[in-house]
Design an enzyme around this catalytic site. Structure first.
Site, PDB file in Angstrom:
ATOM      1  N   ASP A 283       0.802  -1.098  -0.060  1.00 43.73           N
ATOM      2  CA  ASP A 283       0.002  -0.013   0.032  1.00 43.73           C
ATOM      3  C   ASP A 283       0.700   1.216  -0.250  1.00 43.73           C
ATOM      4  O   ASP A 283       0.398   2.299  -0.698  1.00 43.73           O
ATOM      5  CB  ASP A 283      -0.912   0.126   1.119  1.00 43.73           C
ATOM      6  CG  ASP A 283      -1.914  -1.280   1.139  1.00 43.73           C
ATOM      7  OD1 ASP A 283      -1.744  -1.956   0.265  1.00 43.73           O
ATOM      8  OD2 ASP A 283      -2.628  -1.206   2.198  1.00 43.73           O
ATOM      9  N   GLU A 522       2.320  -8.893  11.712  1.00 41.91           N
ATOM     10  CA  GLU A 522       2.016  -8.639  10.483  1.00 41.91           C
ATOM     11  C   GLU A 522       3.462  -8.263   9.529  1.00 41.91           C
ATOM     12  O   GLU A 522       3.719  -8.651   8.487  1.00 41.91           O
ATOM     13  CB  GLU A 522       0.996  -7.088  10.332  1.00 41.91           C
ATOM     14  CG  GLU A 522       0.703  -6.823   8.799  1.00 41.91           C
ATOM     15  CD  GLU A 522      -0.223  -5.708   8.796  1.00 41.91           C
ATOM     16  OE1 GLU A 522      -0.360  -5.058   9.943  1.00 41.91           O
ATOM     17  OE2 GLU A 522      -0.867  -5.384   7.750  1.00 41.91           O
TER      18      GLU A 522
HETATM   19  C1  DGY Z   1      -6.070  -1.460   4.278  1.00 44.52           C
HETATM   20  O1  DGY Z   1      -7.228  -1.722   4.695  1.00 44.52           O
HETATM   21  O2  DGY Z   1      -5.237  -0.800   4.799  1.00 44.52           O
HETATM   22  C2  DGY Z   1      -5.427  -2.504   3.268  1.00 44.52           C
HETATM   23  O3  DGY Z   1      -4.489  -2.488   3.260  1.00 44.52           O
HETATM   24  C3  DGY Z   1      -6.201  -2.131   2.135  1.00 44.52           C
HETATM   25  O4  DGY Z   1      -6.091  -3.265   1.283  1.00 44.52           O
END
Ligand code: DGY
Length: 565
Positions: A283, A522
């Protein structure tokens, strides 16, 4: 061969019948209430199939959607019911290697795992069980309460060692979200009232189409890992089970790959273009954020001028569980919301999106994953006895050749779709062509040497941004942390090029960083191994289970020898 389900510690669940997900004809639709979300069962519904048989379970379409989410660029004061339950465990610093513990038999019955690793594996199984929503698995209990495309694929790769039929159901359930044109969305919304910051109301996809299973989804996709996961799951099945599974998956999967080329490579370049950084799965990777910052909404710029970042931070809702400095900046997040709004206005149609301000990127990691997925698609289609259209085979071949256009100065880079310029910011994505198997012989040594250098390979695997890069932040999302899925993909790529020692060292790093933190985070700091982001994260758990089952010897490596070879 992976462990069979008979040795699975997972509790048996009810039997499931077979019901292939078929795409309905293209229909414009009406209200959101017509669009249920997925996930029929509560979070603690157990995983396994009673007899441990490989019979592939049905995927069902459940009840209508939960509460509305805030829309558009700025968050509103409207809140969804059910705020996140549970909190993140504070980051654990890396611990020294634990002294050798007495071995206990591994689940595969092959190389015995030391007791602490056997316990860690049980923790991982427990996370998958707790995140199980029936035939989908949420990535984590609070931050990510729905089904994510590539998460489900990595999760299935681990689940196959516990319950191959359940792993197959995880992948088949993705077809419920398939759009009439073939897209499989990045998020398929689950039946939950848990808050999610980019829920159905932000996307309003029900105004554009009805998904195959009538469920709600986002309007973008994610790295196409399905074929890889399906082949791995297929390896854990008998031949008959596998053929049955592939026959059910192949039609939708072929349509997905067709959509990727038809919709996202309209100029037949061989490389598909992405319309949002969420499609890349990385992201806030610097490559994407550099393309995104120039389109920040005016309100974001104004607020930053008046109040600095604090005002924006106060408005965001995704960082309540995870500290904001471990997520993307608020300015970047609100810019990503603005892009969603523009995609929505463009009805998610690439030909329309092309004429907007939305950044378009031929993402190197996504295309590398697609190339590998194409190879697996051929295997799946062959075994299912379903032909791949000739034009798709031609596009697939073109992709392999096009990858070399992304090579520059010893690395691979993403490309701006509009200008054709390479985006010269080195990140972990630069190494994914190893996983695709497209690196020419005379480029392999140089690429692997760069990968092994301490800039990239710190102590705990591959940093997602080089450690000496100005954008590097060791605990911030895709701006530096080690990700278990990236370690897994790159190790696989190194195997393809005969670099076994390096591949196993990455796997040993992975096991070690999880072992040191004691938790399924994560992501992890490449510098001190501390865990960050969401905790009880599904793909970290699933891929740990996979590594211990397929490469149990790496778990026996001492911490000191897990430095890069
Ligand atoms: C989030 O919700 O931040 C996710 O990474 C989008 O895919």
């Amino acid at each position: 061969m992976p462990a069979q389900s008979s040795s699975s510690p997972i509790t048996p669940a009810s039997a499931r019948g077979a019901s292939p997900a078929a795409a309905p004809p293209e229909t414009p639709t009406g209200r959101a209430a017509d669009h249920p979300t997925v996930g029929a069962a509560g979070p603690n519904r157990p995983l396994a199939d009673p007899a441990g048989s490989g019979a592939v379970p049905a995927v069902d379409v459940p009840r209508p959607a939960g509460p509305a989410d805030p829309v558009d660029v700025m968050p509103t004061t409207v809140e969804a019911a059910g705020s996140p339950a549970g909190t993140t465990v504070p980051a654990a610093p890396s611990a020294p290697a634990t002294p050798p513990a007495p071995p206990v038999p591994s689940p595969a019955g092959e190389i015995p795992l030391p007791a602490d690793l056997a316990a860690l594996r049980e923790t991982a199984v427990g996370v998958l069980r707790a995140n199980d929503l029936g035939d989908i698995t949420r990535p984590s209990p609070t931050l990510y309460p729905h089904q994510w495309l590539w998460d489900s694929c990595f999760i299935a790769i681990g689940l196959r060692h516990l319950d191959p039929a359940r792993a197959a159901a995880e992948l088949l359930s993705l077809l419920r979200g398939q759009w009439p044109g073939g897209m499989i969305p990045h998020v398929i919304f689950a039946e939950t009232t848990d808050y999610y910051h980019a829920g159905p109301q932000r996307w309003r996809c029900d105004r554009v189409c009805t998904t195959a299973g009538g469920v709600q989804s986002t309007g973008v996709t994610q790295p196409p890992m399905i074929a890889e996961a399906a082949v791995r799951v297929g390896e854990a099945m008998t031949r008959n089970e596998r053929v049955d599974f592939y026959r059910r998956l192949a039609p939708g999967l072929i349509r997905f790959h067709e959509w990727l080329y038809r919709e996202r490579d309209p100029d037949d370049s061989g490389l598909v273009a992405l319309v949002h950084s969420w499609e890349s799965g990385m992201d806030n990777t610097p490559t994407w954020m550099e393309m995104t910052k120039p389109v920040a909404p005016r309100t974001v710029r104004a607020l930053r001028r008046i109040n600095g970042d604090d005002a924006l931070d106060a408005l965001r809702r995704d960082s309540k569980e995870v500290p904001p400095d471990e997520r993307l900046t608020s300015a970047d997040l609100f810019t990503l919301y603005r892009i969603v709004r523009e995609l929505r206005r463009s009805r998610y149609d690439f030909r329309t999106i092309r004429d907007t301000f939305v950044p378009l990127v031929q993402d190197v990691a996504f295309n590398a994953i697609l190339i590998r997925a194409n190879e697996h698609l051929v295997t799946i289609a062959d075994e299912a006895g379903i032909p791949i259209p000739r034009w798709l085979s031609r596009s697939m071949r073109r992709s392999r050749a096009a990858m070399n256009e992304l090579w520059s100065d010893g690395l691979y880079f993403s490309r701006d779709f509009r200008t054709g310029e390479l985006l010269h910011h080195p990140t972990i994505a630069s190494f994914l062509p190893l996983y695709a198997g497209v690196v020419p012989d005379d480029q392999v040594d140089g690429l692997v040497k760069t990968l092994l250098s301490p800039r990239y390979w710190a102590r705990y695997g591959i940093a997602s941004v080089p450690t000496d890069d100005p954008a590097f932040l060791p605990r911030c999302y895709w701006q530096g942390p080690v990700w278990v899925n990236m370690n897994w993909l790159i190790a696989d790529g190194l195997d393809r090029y005969g670099r076994r020692e390096a591949a196993d060292a990455i796997r040993a790093n992975t096991v070690e960083v999880i072992r040191a933190s004691g938790s399924m985070f994560e992501y992890y700091s490449p510098l001190d191994g501390s865990g960050a982001g969401s905790n009880r994260f599904s793909w970290t758990s699933a891929l740990l289970i996979d590594i211990l089952a397929t490469h149990p010897q790496v778990g026996l490596t001492s911490a000191d020898s897990t430095r890069n070879p």
